[in-house]
Design an enzyme around this catalytic site. Structure first.
Site, PDB file in Angstrom:
ATOM      1  CG  ASP A 253      -1.722   1.227   1.412  1.00  0.00           C
ATOM      2  OD1 ASP A 253      -1.660   2.096   0.523  1.00  0.00           O
ATOM      3  OD2 ASP A 253      -2.405   1.341   2.444  1.00  0.00           O
ATOM      4  CG  ASP A 377     -13.763   5.184  -0.857  1.00  0.00           C
ATOM      5  OD1 ASP A 377     -13.531   4.216  -0.111  1.00  0.00           O
ATOM      6  OD2 ASP A 377     -12.880   5.736  -1.543  1.00  0.00           O
ATOM      7  CG  ASP A 494      -8.862   0.188  -1.550  1.00  0.00           C
ATOM      8  OD1 ASP A 494      -7.721  -0.089  -1.957  1.00  0.00           O
ATOM      9  OD2 ASP A 494      -9.219   1.334  -1.237  1.00  0.00           O
ATOM     10  CD  GLU A 497      -2.640  -2.924  -1.314  1.00  0.00           C
ATOM     11  OE1 GLU A 497      -3.232  -2.676  -2.372  1.00  0.00           O
ATOM     12  OE2 GLU A 497      -3.106  -2.639  -0.191  1.00  0.00           O
ATOM     13  NE  ARG A 577      -4.677  -0.327  -2.571  1.00  0.00           N
ATOM     14  CZ  ARG A 577      -4.586   0.503  -1.526  1.00  0.00           C
ATOM     15  NH1 ARG A 577      -4.922   1.778  -1.649  1.00  0.00           N
ATOM     16  NH2 ARG A 577      -4.226   0.034  -0.351  1.00  0.00           N
ATOM     17  CG  ASP A 593      -5.069   5.342  -3.340  1.00  0.00           C
ATOM     18  OD1 ASP A 593      -6.032   5.065  -4.073  1.00  0.00           O
ATOM     19  OD2 ASP A 593      -4.923   4.880  -2.204  1.00  0.00           O
ATOM     20  CG  HIS A 651     -11.886   7.433  -6.879  1.00  0.00           C
ATOM     21  ND1 HIS A 651     -12.896   7.640  -5.965  1.00  0.00           N
ATOM     22  CD2 HIS A 651     -10.932   6.707  -6.231  1.00  0.00           C
ATOM     23  CE1 HIS A 651     -12.560   7.070  -4.810  1.00  0.00           C
ATOM     24  NE2 HIS A 651     -11.358   6.503  -4.951  1.00  0.00           N
ATOM     25  CG  ASP A1387       9.503 -34.635 -69.308  1.00  0.00           C
ATOM     26  OD1 ASP A1387       8.883 -33.550 -69.266  1.00  0.00           O
ATOM     27  OD2 ASP A1387      10.520 -34.880 -68.638  1.00  0.00           O
ATOM     28  CD  GLU A1390       6.971 -28.717 -71.990  1.00  0.00           C
ATOM     29  OE1 GLU A1390       6.440 -29.340 -71.055  1.00  0.00           O
ATOM     30  OE2 GLU A1390       8.046 -29.058 -72.543  1.00  0.00           O
ATOM     31  CG  ASP A1494      11.134 -30.643 -64.364  1.00  0.00           C
ATOM     32  OD1 ASP A1494      10.532 -31.702 -64.109  1.00  0.00           O
ATOM     33  OD2 ASP A1494      11.691 -30.422 -65.453  1.00  0.00           O
TER      34      ASP A1494
END
Length: 1825
Positions: A253, A377, A494, A497, A577, A593, A651, A1387, A1390, A1494
């Site tokens: 704290d 609070d 709150d 810790e 907290r 705080d 706050h 093969d 082409e 290929d």
């Protein structure tokens, strides 16, 4: 809330007291232990230990005297090195290299775990009580998470009892530990590396390990200074200062005022960004004891903790975000806060009375501040006591929540842990205390019996022990009681810790080693129990010394249970907290705080960013500051930035001026700007809420550092005065007084100002003008942000219409998501009670895709407004289409009243929409923007204005990339001069617009008059043909199957056809949807002798096909990409035209309908896509002959297309087996050895090849002398069930003196020559055959080898029937007299040549044919069309005698080669066999399969092979695959293994590589590779009956075999981009691993039930991405529910597997049904389908009955099969008690029941019954229910 403040005198006395205590303790310890720093001989004073002190860089020294006050004497007494330096902060006393531990033993139980024993080296002690024996345990818990733990094996020590971490199990890692962790044995050290690149990330060898009872230290060198995290502190910057900064970690704290002291939370986690690749890692030390962490410039980190163990987790990520996601997977992903908790909140400590609270509420309501939550609070309590309220000042508090609820607001109150011991006013018993005492709920003193007494707000107090079940029960009970008295909505905890105003206790603390440990970290006050409890206090979890930092964490866990008790199914909210990793799973946090000053407003941003790392995204600071009075300017600026805190609360503290917005005056600028930015917040809450959903489900951050998104930009690494919401919203606040200009950083991408909606013109470091009422707010291009019309509370805003803000990126694309539920219920994600959308914009279409619809909002919410930023031009129209569960509906065009376009800001507003939340929509805007409509008039290089205008085109430069500067005017093209329409089509005459003198290519004269014929062939197919009616031109001689009679009934046609007159164009419209799927009414239509161009608009951006070219994605990228098509011997590569030509594409329409388009043209061509979306064809000859098929499904498109071009051949069954080949077998012995090894390994294997090495000097039909035993070997293999395929190239050597193949060919005149008018000579080339009597010198360059050694070759003209006869004769002669074979591989057709055009390179005839006026973007196009092939002037003769130029038919050479080869194979062998060809054209699939050429041994070729196969599926060639493991270059082990797994699911599955590379066959590696290959090929062979059935269906119906996922799930747009997964037919989903190091695969699971093939279990996932663990020996296979797959037990060849009984996998759908079929014949007979010599079964499963029906049976008896094992998946978890098989005679056979209720698999083995598959049977199963 606040805390008591001490006077200056009190503080001074405390410090003096602390110093005296420290001195006293040190003296006591020294007295008790003597000189702990030196080891001495027992009999002498001789020192045995000598520190080894090498030269260590100052930055790498590790402090050996962290407790301060070091001197040379003290340092050496610790056995450390002394070295004064004049540099500040560098330790003078540092560790030597002979401290620490050594490794005594290591054991590895498996690849992912390691255990080691450590022993301390003899050396002095730092603080005494060293532990001499330690254990190390290291585990790869997942591929991205390493855990290593160092502990005392002999004594139990405290370990954090984490609620989530301890439940997280290892998740099937596949990355072995050795790739991430290396152990150094002496001295002991750990080196953590990134597995993929072996980069060192965390290296502890820089300093020794220290492990004493109360002092543990470890140091590690890091790879970079980019360190983020560690907490909780105030870090004034997000990026850590590495210059010797020490940060204590111990919950406290304290005030967050900027010092280095410890604060409320405990976070020993940091993230390190390694470099600008984004590669990052995180380190988490799971230890809750007090500690400190030192960062030093090495860079390095040192941990010093005073208890517990060292329990480290290292997280590996490719990005910072991924590291956070990995960390949160370990500790628990964050909760989704209630929607209302994202609203603005007001609070203060000490309103004084409830009346003042209400006054605050009313004044803020009155000024219209959006405001959801009011707090009270501790002043609401009676004398600050928990579970009470002040019945005087807060007498109406029980009704206060109702007061707020009336206006849609919520109420939150506070509770502290400390409970007063005193009675209530009037001496009334304080029952909460009394009940707690009775329950023994408190923390006790060291005796474990006496409650520890302290003091907090209510005076004397006790402290609940939330680690105790008794306390938790008490806490829940008290909270439940209180909630019935004071109604409220959520809880704020709150002071946990835990905070105590007494030092330790009212009695003080005993002097012992817990309260006064040998070493105290650098915590605030240097006193362990300062402002908290004595360290020897007792909790259920242990000593307060160990659990102090867990107090808040344990309180959160207890409070979560209390909230669940009170609020039940409502989500509510918790705010804590104090925190510890994992609290984000339940709670939010505020930054404590703070104070009203300009520092604290700045420091809040690093704080929020850090809590994003820590897994607590619900985070914020107290707006306007808690302590002190806030100035108006500070509060105004803080309200602006605070409007974008996830937790947004104003706050302040007791005694200070009110600072709620309205307190500054109703008309104040503060109120105005607060309202403005809060309204923006509320507008964007759907986006923020979606970010929390992403955090909850994936671990993504909400408030995000700029660095996380732009890590490649080093300027972003230290940006912490700005932050992002998710990826897309950048917040730049003003954080300094008196300024209106801020220097901000805008990374280099597209940004839009949120408020003006304008695109930023500058990025980088920019000055933003932000006057008093403004904050910087920018949307990143590419974002789609869901919005909602704001209101003053979320209660009201949630009822309002929603909207979207679309911010287009540089590619005019965007994406986003929306998560929506009721905002308040728990676990809506887990229960599916939510709506989820994905949004995307591509090419002017917004897709609002619902991916989950499990929630119906009661407010009937609509999307009302859509705002699109960055639209460059006004739309011509906007349409909206609702997409239902089936196909989409008809588009609705928005009226102009709903459309607004701001031309200055380039913003399109769509308003007045009524798109229902939870429904899928397509919103499309057609933009006639000038730039994107441009059609390129100068596709050649080097365009300029003069050249452009010479073509009659428009020249207009553009800043937009790829936009053509030279483009056609609107009226460029042809216009209609005459038209005739009949019920079967149209005939149209068109004339070129003579306004434009020429199309600009003088060597290609324009043809001014053309004829267009449109013919309606069938209901789903039409043809449109454009040609020169006055002059005969070449037309493609490929025969197509068109019906004799057209479809004359318009009602039956799926399409209607229109044409536009000027410019002429054809429009094809799908009648069912109104979608225009072809629209060539665009300028630029050109028809000249050697250049034809036509463009069409496309129906969407989803286009697939065109080939053969390597495409990086299956769906084409329409951003100005041009693809050349001209068959060539060219290995696959990006934009390189390859072996075949397929001018066919499939288009998907936005309605999920599909169509296909074929351009029947065989000249060299290219196609260009552009974002319009549009497509341009350019071809160099022939005519335009288009065929279009209308689907409407993708599968129907392929079926209709193959009906047109010819159905695929049915390959022989054995050709579906695995095949081996390589170019480079030295002799036949190598083949024999391979065959022997494969058989010994038991790997399924059906086909062996010989490449050209079997030929003598590469001569067709001549056996090489090195292969004399090949014929005998082939005969032997064939006798054992194997098959043999040999290669043939078309080129025939002409340099032999005795070569019958050439001589007979010459005699038959089969070779290609020049036209007689030019020369009667053969057009000679050079290919593989060598000259006779030469020895090839391989060291010469290639061209020299070709010139010196390669023979002249002639090329057969396969169009001629005489050539086919000659070819068949040569093949038959070779078969009968030299070598038997079963298939032929053709093969180099082409056709390929190693010289260009002809030998000598000089082609005769018209040079324009070799180098035409326009050259498509072909490989080596500068060398002409004849590069690596024949002269284009060569003449070929069609079967009808017509003479044609090779220029026109070049692309048909491979096509013409296929049929004669197939016919020769059948006539020679008398069996079906298989032909595999390299070059293809539409209809090649009628005779041959194809391999993808290929390729190269590289990872990218794996996924590209999937794309290639899917494209050839479209092209009607289903028998296809790539060379497994790659042809060129050496294969890498893991890649080859993954490729074997993938290739096992190629229809054509062949492993093949090239000469001079290492072997890559399955037995060439190691046993692991062999085993994995065998396993996956066994799966293939198991499923071959299914694959063969798919091939039959392709052959008879034209369906695809390798099937894109979209073909089966076309209504799911998520499938339209899937190309790394594929299907076999409709039912088997293959999701392979395709990336190096991948041990999991992210795959899309379509909307169906899916079973894991390996486990038979329903995976329970659909219509979403799934991360699938994929170890190295695994491929992901899933069977679709609703289908039945035939299978057989695998064997080494199909010759044996075909003899096994037939099994069935019956994968039931959600409704318990399934269907399938099975085709069977002899596997190799010629045309068994045509001759009806086959069996076809149909299977149906429903109502617990499987029926097999015989559809056709002409199967010879020798091929009959019996039924084997039937596996029913999804049979249910209710035990099946009986199974009956009923045969064809009606006889019932009870079966043995084998039902696994866990996997829900039913196994029925019918083998022994000998039920033939050609006889009907049923199987019925029943349960006992």
């Amino acid at each position: 809330m606040g805390k008591r403040r001490f006077s200056g005198l009190e503080v001074s006395l405390m410090v003096v007291f602390a110093l005296m205590m420290v001195v006293s303790i040190v003296l006591i310890v020294l007295f008790a232990t003597g000189e702990g720093g030196v080891i001495k001989n027992a009999n002498t004073t001789e020192t045995l230990f000598v520190a080894q002190c090498p030269v260590i860089a100052h930055a790498e020294r590790v402090d050996c005297y962290p407790d301060g006050g070091a001197s040379k004497l003290k340092c050496e007494a610790r056995g450390c090195c002394w070295g004064p330096v004049d540099a500040s902060n560098v330790p003078w006393c540092f560790f030597p290299i002979n401290h620490g531990y050594t490794v005594e033993s290591i054991e590895q139980p498996n690849s992912f775990e390691l255990n080691a024993k450590l022993k301390r080296m003899a050396s002095p002690s730092l603080f005494g009580a060293d532990i001499h024996e330690l254990s190390l345990q290291a585990v790869m818990q997942s591929n991205n998470r390493l855990r290593f733990k160092i502990y005392d094996p002999n004594n139990e020590r405290f370990e954090v009892p984490h609620e989530h971490v301890n439940k997280v199990l290892s998740s099937n890692p596949s990355v072995p530990l050795r790739s991430t962790l290396e152990i150094t044995e002496k001295p002991f050290g750990l080196t953590v590396r990134r597995g993929k690149d072996q980069k060192v990330l965390f290296d502890t060898r820089m300093a020794p390990l220290v492990f004493a009872d109360q002092y543990l230290q470890i140091s590690a060198k890091l790879p970079s200074n980019n360190v983020y995290g560690l907490g909780e502190h105030v870090h004034t910057q997000y990026l850590h200062d590495m210059n010797w900064r020490t940060w204590p970690i111990f919950t406290r704290d304290s005030f967050p005022n900027g010092g280095t002291h410890n604060l409320y939370g405990h976070y020993p986690f940091f993230l390190c960004l390694e470099d600008d690749t984004g590669k990052s890692f995180g380190v988490f030390l799971m230890n809750s004891n007090a500690m400190e962490v030192t960062l030093q410039p090495a860079p390095a980190v040192t941990y010093r903790t005073i208890g517990g163990i060292l329990d480290f987790y290292v997280f590996f990520g490719d990005t910072p975000e991924q590291v956070v996601q990995e960390f949160l997977e370990l500790i628990g992903r964050p909760v989704i806060p209630a929607y209302w908790s994202l609203g603005f909140q007001l609070s203060r400590w000490d309103y004084g009375s409830l009346n003042e609270v209400k006054a605050t509420v009313e004044r803020n309501r009155a000024v219209g501040i959006p405001y959801d939550i009011q707090y009270t609070d501790i002043d609401y309590m009676e004398e600050k006591k928990d579970f009470t309220y002040d019945k005087v000042k807060f007498s109406e508090l029980p009704q206060f929540a109702d007061y707020l609820h009336e206006k849609g607001q919520r109420y939150i109150l506070i509770l502290d842990p400390a409970v007063a011991t005193s009675k209530l006013i009037g001496d009334v018993p304080y029952e909460s205390y009394d009940r707690g005492t009775e329950k023994k709920a408190w923390v006790f003193e060291a005796d474990g019996e006496t409650p520890l007494i302290g003091e907090v707000w209510p005076g004397e107090t006790v402290f609940p022990d939330y680690t105790s079940e008794k306390c938790i029960e008490w806490w829940i009970d008290e909270y439940e009681r209180f909630s019935k008295v004071v109604k409220h909505d959520a809880l704020w905890i709150d002071m946990n810790e835990v905070s105590n105003f007494k030092q330790g206790s009212s009695k003080g603390c005993t002097v012992n080693n817990l309260n006064y440990p040998p070493f105290t970290p650098n915590i605030l006050d240097k006193l362990m129990y300062s402002k908290t409890l004595c360290m020897d206090a007792k909790h259920d979890w242990g000593d307060h010394y160990d659990v102090h930092s867990l107090y808040g964490y344990s309180m959160v866990l207890a409070t979560e249970k209390a909230l669940q008790r009170v609020f039940g199914g409502n989500r509510t909210l918790m705010l804590t907290r104090s925190s510890f990793p994992g609290v984000g799973k339940y709670s939010g946090h505020w930054l404590g705080d703070n104070a009203a000053n300009w520092n604290d407003i700045k420091w809040a941003i690093p704080g929020m960013l850090e809590f994003g790392l820590f897994g607590v995204p619900y985070i914020g600071a107290d707006i306007c500051g808690f302590f002190d009075n806030s100035t108006e300017e500070l509060c105004r600026r803080w309200m602006q930035v605070g409007a974008f805190y996830p937790f947004s609360r104003n706050h302040n503290a007791q005694g200070y001026k009110p600072q709620d917005p309205a307190a500054y005056g109703a008309d104040s600028l503060l109120v105005e700007t607060s309202r403005h930015y809060l309204m923006i917040r509320y507008t964007l809450l759907p986006y923020l809420y979606t970010l929390f959903y992403k955090a909850h489900t994936t671990g993504e951050t909400v408030v995000r550092p700029v660095m996380h998104e732009f890590f490649s930009d080093s300027e972003s690494w230290n940006v912490d005065r700005q932050f992002l919401w998710g990826k897309y919203l950048l917040i730049t606040p003003v954080l300094d007084p008196g300024v209106d200009t801020v220097e901000a950083y805008l990374p280099n991408t597209v940004w839009y100002d949120y408020e003006t909606m304008e695109q930023r013109t500058t990025t980088g470091k920019v000055k933003l003008y932000l006057p008093a009422d403004k904050l910087g707010l920018h949307i990143r291009g590419g974002a789609i942000l869901p919005t909602q019309r704001p209101d003053v509370t979320t209660t009201y805003s949630r009822r309002n219409p929603m909207g979207l803000i679309v911010a287009l990126d540089e590619n005019s694309q965007a994406a986003g998501e929306l998560f929506w539920d009721d905002g308040d219920s728990r676990e809506t994600v887990e229960t599916g009670n939510y709506i989820h959308y994905t949004f995307s914009v591509v090419y002017g279409q917004l897709t609002m895709q619902v991916t989950h619809a499990g929630y119906k909002d009661p407010n009937n919410i609509k999307f009302e407004n859509i705002t699109i930023l960055g639209v460059p031009y006004p739309p011509s129209s906007v349409s909206v289409t609702q997409v239902g569960t089936g196909s989409p509906g008809t588009p609705t065009t928005l009226p102009n009243s709903n459309i607004q376009y701001d031309a200055d800001k380039k913003v399109l507003f769509l308003h007045g929409l009524t798109l229902t939340l939870g429904e899928t929509y397509l919103v499309k805007w057609e933009i006639k923007e000038e730039e994107y409509q441009r059609l390129d008039c100068y596709p050649e290089e080097n365009a300029d204005e003069e050249k452009c205008k010479a073509r009659g085109c428009v020249w207009r430069p553009s800043d937009t990339v790829h936009i053509p500067w030279c483009f056609y005017p609107e009226d460029y093209g042809y216009s209609v001069t005459a038209a005739e329409e009949t019920n079967s089509g149209m005939t149209v005459d068109i004339t070129r617009n003579m306004k434009y003198k020429s199309s600009g290519r003088p060597d290609s004269p324009d043809i001014n008059t053309l004829r267009v014929e449109i013919r309606y062939h069938t209901s789903d197919m039409l043809q449109f043909k454009i040609w020169d009616p006055t002059t005969e031109r070449y037309e493609v001689p490929v025969p197509l199957s068109v019906p004799d009679a057209p479809e004359t009934d318009e009602n039956k046609r799926l399409y209607k056809v229109l044409f536009t007159k000027n410019p002429f164009g054809i429009q094809v419209i799908r009648k069912s949807t109104g979608t225009t799927i072809w629209d060539s009414s665009l300028p630029g239509f050109t028809f000249s002798d050697m250049f034809i161009q036509v463009s069409t608009r496309l129906s969407s951006e989803f286009v697939y096909g065109f080939g053969e070219t390597e495409h990086p994605t299956y769906k084409h990228n329409l951003n100005y990409h041009t693809w050349g098509m001209f068959s060539k011997d060219q290995p696959p590569g990006y934009k390189l035209n390859c072996y075949g030509v397929h001018p066919f594409y499939m288009g998907l329409e936005d309605t999920a309908d599909a169509h296909g388009v074929l351009l029947l043209n065989s000249n060299a061509m290219d196609v260009t896509f552009q974002p319009t979306p549009a497509l341009t064809y350019r071809t160099l000859g022939g005519i335009l002959d288009f065929y279009m098929v209308l689907g409407p499904t993708p599968e129907m498109v392929v079926q209709e297309y193959t009906a047109l071009i010819g159905r695929p051949v049915l390959p022989a069954y054995w050709s579906l087996g695995f095949q081996l080949c390589r170019y480079g077998y030295a002799n036949d012995l190598e083949i024999r050895d391979l065959y022997t090894e494969m058989r010994a390994a038991g790997i399924p294997y059906d086909v062996q090849y010989a490449d050209i090495d079997y030929m003598e000097r590469q001569l067709d039909f001549v056996l090489d002398s090195e292969f004399p035993n090949l014929p005998a070997l082939v005969n032997e293999m064939r006798a054992e069930g194997m098959r043999f395929i040999f290669i043939l190239d078309p080129a025939i050597s002409g340099n032999e003196t005795d070569y019958p193949a050439f001589e007979r060919g010459l005699a038959a005149d089969v070779f290609i020559k020049y036209p007689k008018e030019i020369s009667d000579e053969i057009v000679w080339g050079k290919v593989w055959p060598d000259f006779p009597n030469v020895i090839v010198n391989d060291s010469l360059d290639w061209d020299s080898q070709v010139e010196e050694y390669r023979a002249f070759t002639a090329f057969p003209d396969f169009f001629r029937s005489t050539t086919a006869a000659w070819w068949q004769n040569e093949i038959m002669d070779f078969y009968n007299n030299t070598l038997k074979f079963d298939g032929i591989w053709i093969d180099m057709n082409e056709p390929a040549s190693f010289v260009h055009g002809t030998v000598g390179g000089k082609c005769l005839g018209n040079p324009l044919l070799e180098n035409p006026p326009y050259m498509p973007p072909l490989e080596s196009k500068h060398l002409g069309l004849n590069h690596k092939t024949l002269c284009m002037n060569s003449e070929q003769i069609l079967s009808n005698g017509k003479r044609v130029k090779h220029y026109d038919v070049h692309n048909l050479y491979g096509w013409s080669h296929a049929k004669p080869t197939y016919d020769a194979l059948l006539s020679t062998t008398g069996k079906r066999g298989v032909v595999v060809t390299r070059s293809t054209y539409p209809s090649s699939g009628k005779w041959a399969g194809h391999w993808l050429g290929d390729n190269t041994a590289s990872w990218d070729q794996l996924y590209k092979s999937i794309i290639g196969m899917m494209e050839f599926s479209l092209f009607g060639i289903p028998y296809t695959g790539a060379d497994i493991c790659g042809f060129f270059n050496p294969a890498e082990y893991e890649m080859c293994l993954r490729w074997m797994q993938l290739g096992a699911f190629y229809p054509y599955s062949r492993n093949h590589n090239s000469i001079n590379n290492p072997r890559q066959d399955p037995v060439a590696w190691n046993s692991t590779f062999t085993d994995a290959s065998r396993d996956v090929l066994n799966i293939r062979y198991t499923l071959l009956p299914y694959l063969y059935t798919l091939m039959f269906e392709a052959h008879t119906k034209g369906t695809t075999v390798v099937r894109p996922v979209l073909h089966e799930f076309v209504t799911d747009r998520s499938t339209w981009d899937v190309y790394k997964q594929f299907l076999w037919g409709p039912a088997l989903l293959i999701s392979p691993a395709l990336d190096m190091g991948a041990r999991s695969v992210d795959g899309y699971i379509p909307d169906a039930r899916w079973y894991d093939f390996h486990t038979a279990k329903d995976i329970g996932v659909r219509k979403q991405m799934l991360n699938m663990p994929t170890p190295i020996d695994h491929i992901n296979l899933h069977v679709r529910g609703g289908y039945i797959l035939p299978w057989q037990k695998p064997e080494n060849t199909t010759a044996y597997s075909r003899k096994n009984p037939l099994g069935l996998i019956v994968a039931l759908s959600d409704s318990g049904t399934a269907q399938g079929s099975f085709f069977w014949d002899d596997g190799e007979g010629i045309d068994t389908v045509g001759r009806n010599e086959y069996l076809l079964n149909s299977f149906v499963a429903e109502s617990n009955t499987l029926t097999s029906s015989v559809v056709h049976n002409g199967l010879p008896s020798a091929d009959r099969l019996i039924l084997g094992v039937v596996r029913v998946w999804g049979a249910g978890d209710v035990k099946i008690t009986g199974v009956t098989l009923t045969d064809v005679s009606g006889k019932e056979h009870p079966m043995i029941v084998n039902h696994n209720t866990d996997t829900q698999e039913l196994i029925v083995d019918a083998t022994l019954l000998s039920i033939y598959m050609d006889q009907q049977f049923t199987i019925t199963w029943k349960t006992g229910v």
